[in-house]
Design a protein around this motif. Structure first.
Motif, PDB file in Angstrom:
ATOM      1  N   ASP A 125       0.824  -1.212   0.000  1.00  0.00           N
ATOM      2  CA  ASP A 125       0.000   0.000   0.000  1.00  0.00           C
ATOM      3  C   ASP A 125       0.858   1.262   0.000  1.00  0.00           C
ATOM      4  OD1 ASP A 125      -2.218  -1.587   0.030  1.00  0.00           O
ATOM      5  OD2 ASP A 125      -2.508  -1.451   2.214  1.00  0.00           O
ATOM      6  N   LEU A 126       2.051   1.159   0.585  1.00  0.00           N
ATOM      7  CA  LEU A 126       2.953   2.315   0.629  1.00  0.00           C
ATOM      8  C   LEU A 126       3.734   2.477  -0.675  1.00  0.00           C
ATOM      9  CD1 LEU A 126       4.360   1.988   4.268  1.00  0.00           C
ATOM     10  CD2 LEU A 126       2.763   3.711   3.404  1.00  0.00           C
ATOM     11  N   GLY A 127       3.553   1.571  -1.617  1.00  0.00           N
ATOM     12  CA  GLY A 127       4.201   1.713  -2.917  1.00  0.00           C
ATOM     13  C   GLY A 127       5.490   0.942  -3.067  1.00  0.00           C
ATOM     14  N   TYR A 128       5.835   0.103  -2.082  1.00  0.00           N
ATOM     15  CA  TYR A 128       7.054  -0.683  -2.188  1.00  0.00           C
ATOM     16  C   TYR A 128       6.944  -1.649  -3.369  1.00  0.00           C
ATOM     17  CZ  TYR A 128       8.889   0.777   2.391  1.00  0.00           C
ATOM     18  OH  TYR A 128       9.383   1.499   3.439  1.00  0.00           O
ATOM     19  N   GLY A 129       7.922  -1.642  -4.217  1.00  0.00           N
ATOM     20  CA  GLY A 129       7.961  -2.547  -5.360  1.00  0.00           C
ATOM     21  C   GLY A 129       7.094  -2.110  -6.512  1.00  0.00           C
ATOM     22  N   ASP A 130       6.370  -1.002  -6.366  1.00  0.00           N
ATOM     23  CA  ASP A 130       5.435  -0.563  -7.413  1.00  0.00           C
ATOM     24  C   ASP A 130       6.198  -0.017  -8.615  1.00  0.00           C
ATOM     25  OD1 ASP A 130       3.066   0.026  -8.658  1.00  0.00           O
ATOM     26  OD2 ASP A 130       2.880   1.995  -7.711  1.00  0.00           O
ATOM     27  N   GLY A 131       5.980  -0.599  -9.790  1.00  0.00           N
ATOM     28  CA  GLY A 131       6.607  -0.116 -11.017  1.00  0.00           C
ATOM     29  C   GLY A 131       7.982  -0.709 -11.285  1.00  0.00           C
ATOM     30  N   TYR A 132       8.378  -1.694 -10.509  1.00  0.00           N
ATOM     31  CA  TYR A 132       9.704  -2.293 -10.766  1.00  0.00           C
ATOM     32  C   TYR A 132       9.688  -3.072 -12.066  1.00  0.00           C
ATOM     33  CZ  TYR A 132      13.702  -5.421 -10.399  1.00  0.00           C
ATOM     34  OH  TYR A 132      14.854  -6.121 -10.666  1.00  0.00           O
ATOM     35  N   ALA A 133      10.716  -2.847 -12.879  1.00  0.00           N
ATOM     36  CA  ALA A 133      10.862  -3.549 -14.164  1.00  0.00           C
ATOM     37  C   ALA A 133      11.908  -4.639 -14.016  1.00  0.00           C
ATOM     38  CB  ALA A 133      11.258  -2.575 -15.261  1.00  0.00           C
ATOM     39  N   TYR A 134      11.518  -5.861 -14.293  1.00  0.00           N
ATOM     40  CA  TYR A 134      12.420  -7.010 -14.184  1.00  0.00           C
ATOM     41  C   TYR A 134      13.306  -7.034 -15.430  1.00  0.00           C
ATOM     42  CZ  TYR A 134      13.776 -11.876 -13.222  1.00  0.00           C
ATOM     43  OH  TYR A 134      14.468 -13.024 -12.944  1.00  0.00           O
ATOM     44  N   ASP A 135      14.617  -6.756 -15.220  1.00  0.00           N
ATOM     45  CA  ASP A 135      15.518  -6.547 -16.350  1.00  0.00           C
ATOM     46  C   ASP A 135      15.554  -7.719 -17.321  1.00  0.00           C
ATOM     47  OD1 ASP A 135      17.454  -3.941 -15.802  1.00  0.00           O
ATOM     48  OD2 ASP A 135      16.647  -4.823 -13.967  1.00  0.00           O
ATOM     49  N   GLN A 156      16.069   1.582 -15.391  1.00  0.00           N
ATOM     50  CA  GLN A 156      15.429   2.262 -14.276  1.00  0.00           C
ATOM     51  C   GLN A 156      16.461   2.946 -13.377  1.00  0.00           C
ATOM     52  OE1 GLN A 156      12.781  -0.833 -12.513  1.00  0.00           O
ATOM     53  NE2 GLN A 156      11.148   0.613 -13.030  1.00  0.00           N
ATOM     54  N   ASN A 157      15.949   3.838 -12.516  1.00  0.00           N
ATOM     55  CA  ASN A 157      16.814   4.535 -11.575  1.00  0.00           C
ATOM     56  C   ASN A 157      16.960   3.707 -10.311  1.00  0.00           C
ATOM     57  OD1 ASN A 157      18.255   6.781 -10.326  1.00  0.00           O
ATOM     58  ND2 ASN A 157      16.409   7.019  -9.074  1.00  0.00           N
ATOM     59  N   TYR A 158      18.192   3.551  -9.841  1.00  0.00           N
ATOM     60  CA  TYR A 158      18.447   2.790  -8.618  1.00  0.00           C
ATOM     61  C   TYR A 158      19.060   3.655  -7.521  1.00  0.00           C
ATOM     62  CZ  TYR A 158      17.648  -1.044 -11.841  1.00  0.00           C
ATOM     63  OH  TYR A 158      17.082  -1.879 -12.768  1.00  0.00           O
ATOM     64  N   PHE A 159      19.256   4.938  -7.793  1.00  0.00           N
ATOM     65  CA  PHE A 159      19.723   5.874  -6.775  1.00  0.00           C
ATOM     66  C   PHE A 159      18.524   6.382  -5.963  1.00  0.00           C
ATOM     67  CE2 PHE A 159      23.494   6.104  -9.451  1.00  0.00           C
ATOM     68  CZ  PHE A 159      24.517   6.283  -8.530  1.00  0.00           C
ATOM     69  N   PRO A 160      18.770   6.943  -4.758  1.00  0.00           N
ATOM     70  CA  PRO A 160      17.661   7.550  -4.008  1.00  0.00           C
ATOM     71  C   PRO A 160      16.949   8.625  -4.840  1.00  0.00           C
ATOM     72  CG  PRO A 160      19.603   7.333  -2.616  1.00  0.00           C
ATOM     73  CD  PRO A 160      20.035   6.982  -4.008  1.00  0.00           C
ATOM     74  N   ASP A 161      15.662   8.767  -4.624  1.00  0.00           N
ATOM     75  CA  ASP A 161      14.885   9.748  -5.395  1.00  0.00           C
ATOM     76  C   ASP A 161      15.405  11.168  -5.173  1.00  0.00           C
ATOM     77  OD1 ASP A 161      13.219   7.814  -6.488  1.00  0.00           O
ATOM     78  OD2 ASP A 161      11.825   7.901  -4.783  1.00  0.00           O
TER      79      ASP A 161
END
Length: 445
Positions: free
Chosen positions: A387-397, A407-412
């Motif tokens: 619900d907090l958005g963890y894992g939301d939108g992750y693209a499996y390479d 995708q971006n892997y640095f802090p927002d």
């Protein structure tokens, strides 16, 4: 003593000079040949030449506190004795190995009384680096008020071994190891004093100088032993007979002191400079001096990552294998594996890109260490985390066409940074191609 001009300099040397005179016929040869004047000192022209600091000091007739830093047998004690003559100082000699605070107090008190009677003291301290911090501090007031002129001799780097306060009141003069020409002059003096030629052929004579390794005292001690063991009129001996006659000199090497760090630095920089022959030489110097081969092996492992890195990923494997081989075989057989690794590392393509990347990443992490990873690359094992958005939108390479999502892997809250910047050398040429390709995909996406 008033300042000395060039004529007085020569006159003083004529007064003291006698490179073949002896005041005690039964004294060791090295003592009987101790120079009586500055012009008899060999191998230190950088100090005693026309513009040398010791020459200027003698000409001025003022002796200041000094540190003589140099290898054994290069004239530190001799120069100190001659300086006492220049300043008409009482020469007092002690060794830091055998002296303590109680003896120092007696020396300082005697110097004070001597000064009251109009004569100053030159205190020569051999192995001065052996004194601890409080012992070194005890010299300070007596040097400052002129009770003593302190001359210390050391084979160790004064900047590491002497207190800064004491060192600031003394001038450091570096003595050089005696070169081949200087050693040959000493051989000639020994022959003149002994009134006989050294019973060595030309090759053996050269070997004896090489064995001395710049140490004049060692050379003269060996000459005395040869004169004692080879009778007058006997045929000159060659290198093999000489080696049987005298024990081979052990390399000057102390695993706990300056020479240890000098030689490992020489090995490291020779490998970095891709000079396999020089690297093998310094390796041999270290192992012949008694260095622990496993210490060398650990340094090779460090070098493989620090100076080669991914320019040749096999370098680290070679270094690790050398260490393991030595542990299995022991010495001397295992030393060949270490030598193999040294040559491999020296001839490998060099890159410190990984080393610089690590330093830069560590620095940035220290500055931004509280930032959270972006939510799309966090796992969501609970419903609340989803619900907090963890894992939301992750693209499996692996599901992408190129195996790269971009995708971006640095802090927002953090701009993307580039730490690893490989040169186009060795295997890193291939890595450069991959990084450029992925950057293009990232920009498209």
């Amino acid at each position: 003593m008033a300042g000395l001009d060039a004529v007085a300099w020569r006159a003083m040397n004529d007064l003291f000079a006698s490179d073949i005179e002896s005041s005690a016929d039964d004294a060791p040869l090295a003592d009987r040949l101790r120079p009586k004047g500055f012009d008899d000192v060999v191998g230190q022209d950088h100090l005693l030449g026309d513009s040398g600091p010791l020459r200027r000091m003698v000409e001025a007739g003022r002796v200041s506190s000094l540190v003589f830093w140099g290898p054994p047998g290069t004239g530190k004690t001799t120069l100190s004795r001659l300086l006492a003559d220049v300043g008409d100082l009482e020469f007092v000699q002690i060794s830091a190995i055998f002296s303590g605070v109680a003896e120092l107090k007696k020396i300082f008190e005697a110097a004070r009384l001597r000064r009251q009677n109009g004569r100053r003291t030159l205190l020569f301290v051999d192995e001065i680096h052996r004194f601890n911090r409080s012992q070194q501090d005890s010299f300070l007031p007596h040097v400052e008020d002129g009770t003593i002129t302190l001359v210390g001799a050391t084979t160790e780097n004064p900047s590491f071994e002497l207190n800064a306060a004491l060192l600031s009141r003394m001038q450091v003069l570096v003595l050089k190891r005696l070169d081949d020409a200087a050693l040959d002059r000493l051989l000639g003096r020994a022959e003149r004093l002994s009134e006989r030629e050294l019973p060595l052929d030309a090759e053996a004579r050269a070997l004896l100088r090489a064995m001395a390794d710049g140490d004049g005292r060692y050379l003269l001690n060996m000459v005395e032993a040869i004169f004692d063991l080879v009778g007058e009129g006997e045929e000159a001996i060659g290198p093999d007979a000489l080696m049987r006659l005298v024990q081979r000199r052990a390399a000057a090497y102390d695993k706990d002191r300056d020479e240890h760090y000098n030689l490992i630095s020489a090995l490291h920089k020779s490998m970095r400079g891709s000079d396999a022959d020089a690297a093998l030489y310094w390796l041999a110097r270290m192992l012949a001096g008694g260095e622990d081969p496993l210490y060398v092996a650990r340094r090779l492992i460090r070098f493989a990552s620090e100076d080669i890195g991914l320019a040749d990923p096999n370098a680290l494997t070679q270094a690790l294998a050398a260490r393991e081989a030595f542990e299995v075989l022991g010495s001397p057989e295992g030393e060949l594996a270490i030598a193999q690794a040294v040559v491999y590392l020296a001839t490998a393509p060099k890159s410190n890109a990984l080393y610089r990347a690590q330093k830069s990443a560590w620095k940035t992490a220290g500055r931004t260490g509280s930032l959270m990873p972006p939510k799309h690359i966090l796992n969501a094992p609970t419903g609340m985390m989803k619900d907090l958005g963890y894992g939301d939108g992750y693209a499996y390479d692996h599901d992408t066409e190129q195996g790269f999502s971009g995708q971006n892997y640095f802090p927002d809250e953090m701009q993307r940074e580039r730490f690893y910047q490989p040169p186009e050398r060795g295997f890193e040429r291939e890595i450069v191609k991959r990084l450029k390709f992925w950057e293009k995909l990232r920009q498209r996406g």
